[in-house]
Write an enzyme that holds these catalytic residues in place. Sequence first.
Site, PDB file in Angstrom:
ATOM      1  NE  ARG A  43     -10.918   0.836  11.684  1.00 26.43           N
ATOM      2  CZ  ARG A  43     -12.095   1.417  11.443  1.00 26.43           C
ATOM      3  NH1 ARG A  43     -12.149   2.542  10.762  1.00 26.43           N
ATOM      4  NH2 ARG A  43     -13.204   0.872  11.892  1.00 26.43           N
ATOM      5  CG  ASP A  84     -12.694 -10.746  11.681  1.00 23.13           C
ATOM      6  OD1 ASP A  84     -12.640 -11.971  11.871  1.00 23.13           O
ATOM      7  OD2 ASP A  84     -13.153 -10.232  10.647  1.00 23.13           O
ATOM      8  CG  HIS A 137     -15.890 -10.168  13.881  1.00 21.98           C
ATOM      9  ND1 HIS A 137     -15.182  -9.008  14.092  1.00 21.98           N
ATOM     10  CD2 HIS A 137     -15.737 -10.898  15.013  1.00 21.98           C
ATOM     11  CE1 HIS A 137     -14.619  -9.052  15.288  1.00 21.98           C
ATOM     12  NE2 HIS A 137     -14.947 -10.179  15.875  1.00 21.98           N
ATOM     13  CG  ASP A 169     -15.034   3.154  13.850  1.00 18.05           C
ATOM     14  OD1 ASP A 169     -15.926   2.665  14.568  1.00 18.05           O
ATOM     15  OD2 ASP A 169     -15.109   3.195  12.613  1.00 18.05           O
ATOM     16  CG  ASP A 197     -25.858  -1.516   9.035  1.00 15.89           C
ATOM     17  OD1 ASP A 197     -25.822  -2.319   8.081  1.00 15.89           O
ATOM     18  OD2 ASP A 197     -25.197  -0.452   9.030  1.00 15.89           O
TER      19      ASP A 197
END
Length: 397
Positions: free
Chosen positions: A65, A95, A138, A165, A242
């Site tokens: 993005r 990545d 990654h 983001d 996470d």
Amino acid sequence: FYFVIFGFFMVWVVAIVALVYYSMSSNTGTRNLSLRGPHEFISKGKNSNDLNPLTSPLLIFTFQRADYLERSLTEIFENIPTTCHIGCPVIISQDGDIQAVTEVIKSFQSRYKNIPVIHLKHKKVGAGLTGYQALGTHYQWGLSTTFAGIENYPKPERLIILEEDLLISHDFFDYFANMAPYLDKDESLLAVSAFNDNGKNGLVKDPSRVLRSDFFPGLGWMMTRKLYESELSSKWPDSYWDDWLREPVQRKGRHILRPEVSRTYHFGVLGGASGNQFGNTLGSIHLNEENVDWSKIDLSYLEPRAFDKSYFSSISTAQPADDINSALKLCKIDDVRLEYKSLQKFIPIAGTLGIMNDEKAGILRTAYRGVVEIRPYGEFILFLIPSMKELETTFNS
């Protein structure tokens, strides 16, 4: 004769270029550094938080993005300090090799000469990987590469971690600079986060308040090299890193520092690994807009015993309520506590308040010792607690 000399010269140049390229490459990625050496960015001595220059970099993960990355980097470079004591160098781990992303990184390398920008490129592996698997792979590569030390830069003592983001507040770097000493010395801490999962507009008030939490929020966070190298790197998961970090075997009862008012804002609604799963909630998070001078705030209350004593006192002196309706009425004039007693009973209360109602590894989002707090009207605090008797035992043990 001149042609021979010229030929030897060209061979020498090619050999030097090849040697430099080889030294900047690895089995799974390459490194593209800004042209200036680290010595050019080192300010004299430590700063007021006892942080050495270039030992607290910012690591940003990016994939496809380019427009998101450009927006995020623009905010970062508008707010990053130029002393290089925090968030410096800026390390961008890409990545794959999407050209539009590469061009964004190159543009920031050329536009901002006062901060070193390092471009890491991870060779994307496995076309069949899910988004979370690719992200996990990654992450491990980027963290390991950065913590191992990049060229002539010192090994980081700690890392601030973002994704492409996320937007940051004006005091984002100052916040982390002042949290770093506590993370370094307090063995009861796992990480520092910039995010409050329940920090919606109208539900938070105090931008200078920091809390302990048993829940790891992510979305802009800091950890030490010691933690990564001694505990996490050898067993980093293939996906859902996470959630893995929230598990008891990794957290080991340690806490996370997080602000009442978030210092990051998640704006990525398209193309992420999560598919914008919590988009409605994330879009409502209030990003701090006040300029907090963290250097002038006494943060000694964050030490474990001091925090527990103060926090339990706040809960104990809050007005007790029997149900959510009476709690909301009382909360217009005073702090209130309401017992939820079980996850099943917490869910409808959370629904009424418009806050996150899920748990990870048995921990409710933002919870500390089972306590979840918000300010329903932006003023007084509503403490949602498992039971007062349980808290007396927990806080006094």
